[in-house]
Enzyme design. Structure first.
Site, PDB file in Angstrom:
ATOM      1  N   VAL A  47      -1.418  -1.951  13.483  1.00 28.37           N
ATOM      2  CA  VAL A  47      -1.859  -3.133  14.214  1.00 28.37           C
ATOM      3  C   VAL A  47      -2.958  -3.886  13.471  1.00 28.37           C
ATOM      4  O   VAL A  47      -2.979  -5.127  13.464  1.00 28.37           O
ATOM      5  CB  VAL A  47      -2.324  -2.741  15.641  1.00 28.37           C
ATOM      6  CG1 VAL A  47      -3.516  -1.809  15.606  1.00 28.37           C
ATOM      7  CG2 VAL A  47      -2.633  -3.976  16.475  1.00 28.37           C
TER       8      VAL A  47
ATOM      9  N   LEU B 158       2.776  -1.070   0.548  1.00 33.50           N
ATOM     10  CA  LEU B 158       2.946  -0.032  -0.463  1.00 33.50           C
ATOM     11  C   LEU B 158       3.702   1.144   0.121  1.00 33.50           C
ATOM     12  O   LEU B 158       3.344   1.658   1.178  1.00 33.50           O
ATOM     13  CB  LEU B 158       1.586   0.448  -0.975  1.00 33.50           C
ATOM     14  CG  LEU B 158       0.663  -0.620  -1.569  1.00 33.50           C
ATOM     15  CD1 LEU B 158      -0.633   0.032  -2.043  1.00 33.50           C
ATOM     16  CD2 LEU B 158       1.340  -1.365  -2.700  1.00 33.50           C
TER      17      LEU B 158
ATOM     18  N   CYS C  43      -7.711   6.845  -2.144  1.00 34.38           N
ATOM     19  CA  CYS C  43      -6.629   5.876  -2.030  1.00 34.38           C
ATOM     20  C   CYS C  43      -7.183   4.453  -2.106  1.00 34.38           C
ATOM     21  O   CYS C  43      -6.659   3.598  -2.828  1.00 34.38           O
ATOM     22  CB  CYS C  43      -5.880   6.087  -0.719  1.00 34.38           C
ATOM     23  SG  CYS C  43      -4.431   5.027  -0.515  1.00 34.38           S
TER      24      CYS C  43
ATOM     25  N   CYS D 217      -2.296  10.913   5.838  1.00 31.41           N
ATOM     26  CA  CYS D 217      -0.952  10.355   5.957  1.00 31.41           C
ATOM     27  C   CYS D 217       0.128  11.187   5.275  1.00 31.41           C
ATOM     28  O   CYS D 217       1.256  11.239   5.748  1.00 31.41           O
ATOM     29  CB  CYS D 217      -0.935   8.921   5.404  1.00 31.41           C
ATOM     30  SG  CYS D 217      -1.238   8.779   3.625  1.00 31.41           S
TER      31      CYS D 217
END
Length: 399
Positions: free
Chosen positions: A44, A65, A133, A229
């Site tokens: 979101v 990505l 990241c 993730c």
């Protein structure tokens, strides 16, 4: 049959869409029509950032990505940058009316983030892969792509503020302190910060969801991503065991007083401050105090042994007024130091021990672990990010 896992219903607060769009124009500070690349993860926040940029009159190019295996990602909820989230980003871009590209960054992500994550645990550290990241794949490689696309800026959905003050740019904590992500962005350099924009810096998260609803975006009530993730179901040891099986070599569990209390099945299964799962008992609560990768020893002791008086930094970044972090350390600059994203900043000062940059705490600090980040804020303006570094080693209050 197991009952389905219930997701909490996200909070919505009524937002003034017109005011939000004008705030975005002010924060971007570029002429209407300028090309801006929007990093879209499928969540979101990044979706609303892209939508507001488009509504504000910018030429928005959405980029998503793909960071890890598409097939595996489809099986995992609460992730980002793969599977369903890529689909959500594509659908949102079409709804907003902007061009959208998906870039395969699996190899870059594996080399820069996943392999480093595994190596860090093998060294007895507690890594923060989200920082890696941002530092590498997103704010280094993707920024290069944005420039190649002719963009004048790249925008993300991070909750952090970028502020132009005279001849320099500052990073500041977002207005919604419960969502502030400055800890994860401390490694952003001045050059990167010049090019970056954060449209959501002044909007509380519940209002961001309401903006998504008002704009007809299907992700308005989508749950936030959880855990790391690329780690299935949050079980990082499963990944580490596969990538670095040598981390499961047995060793001793040793009390700080020298007593050998038992054995363990690998230091990668332990983190600093851990209490549960030690499988040793001496009549007092014990915590993991230190991990020695060279000897494969897990050192345990009482809670007070976790109290840290100072830490040494590596891989530093500086956004303060001094010419460098070394200059600030030479002057023993006072700072507020934050050693984990879940802990508040505490009073400290910088010091220089030879060539080593050190953070010295005023009253000691808990939760300090090598591999984590120590992010520095200005004591005179605690929203301002001064920089920070990764924790190389700690110095205990108890010797």
């Amino acid at each position: 049959m197991n009952a389905p896992i219930a997701c909490p219903i996200p909070a919505f607060d009524t937002a003034d869409l017109g005011s939000a769009i004008e705030a975005v124009r002010q924060s971007v500070g570029l002429p209407i029509g300028a090309r801006v690349v929007a990093a879209m993860s499928g969540g979101v926040d990044s979706t609303v950032a892209a939508a507001l940029l488009h509504a504000a009159g910018y030429e928005v190019v959405g980029v998503t990505l793909q960071l890890y295996d598409h097939g595996q990602a489809l099986k995992k909820t609460g992730a980002c940058c793969a599977g369903q989230d890529i689909h959500d980003a594509r659908v949102a871009a079409e709804k907003i009316g902007i061009s959208h590209y998906v870039l395969d960054y699996e190899s870059k992500f594996k080399d820069s983030v996943i392999e480093e994550f595994a190596d860090s645990y093998l060294r007895g550290e507690t890594p923060v892969p989200c920082i890696r990241c941002n530092q590498t794949v997103k704010f280094r490689d993707l920024l290069d792509v944005a420039r190649d696309l002719g963009a004048e800026a790249m925008a993300t959905g991070h909750y952090v503020e970028r502020a132009d003050t005279g001849n320099r740019v500052e990073m500041r904590r977002a207005i919604d302190k419960s969502r502030d992500q400055s800890y994860f962005l401390f490694a952003t350099t001045r050059d990167q910060l010049d090019f970056l924009r954060f449209p959501l810096a002044g909007i509380p998260k519940p209002q961001v969801r309401d903006i998504a609803r008002q704009m007809g975006l299907s992700i308005a009530a989508k749950p936030d991503s959880q855990d790391i993730c690329f780690v299935p179901e949050g079980k990082y040891t499963t990944l580490i065991d596969r990538l670095r099986p040598q981390g499961r070599e047995a060793g001793e569990i040793v009390h700080l007083d020298g007593r050998v209390l038992g054995r363990h099945d690998g230091i990668t299964g332990y983190t600093i401050g851990q209490r549960r799962g030690l499988n040793v008992a001496v009549g007092e609560p014990l915590f993991v105090i230190k991990l020695d990768a060279a000897t494969r020893r897990v050192y345990v002791g009482p809670r007070e042994a976790l109290l840290t008086r100072a830490l040494d930094l590596k891989e530093t970044n500086w956004l303060g007024d001094e010419d460098s972090l070394i200059a600030a350390a030479q002057n023993q600059r006072p700072v507020l130091a934050r050693v984990r994203s879940t802990r508040p900043p505490v009073a400290a000062h910088l010091a220089l021990e030879g060539a080593q940059i050190r953070v010295v705490f005023g009253d000691g600090e808990e939760g300090v672990a090598p591999g984590q980040a120590c992010v520095l804020y200005d004591p005179e303006d605690d929203d301002r990010v001064l920089g920070g570094g990764f924790i190389e080693r700690t110095h205990a209050v108890l010797n």
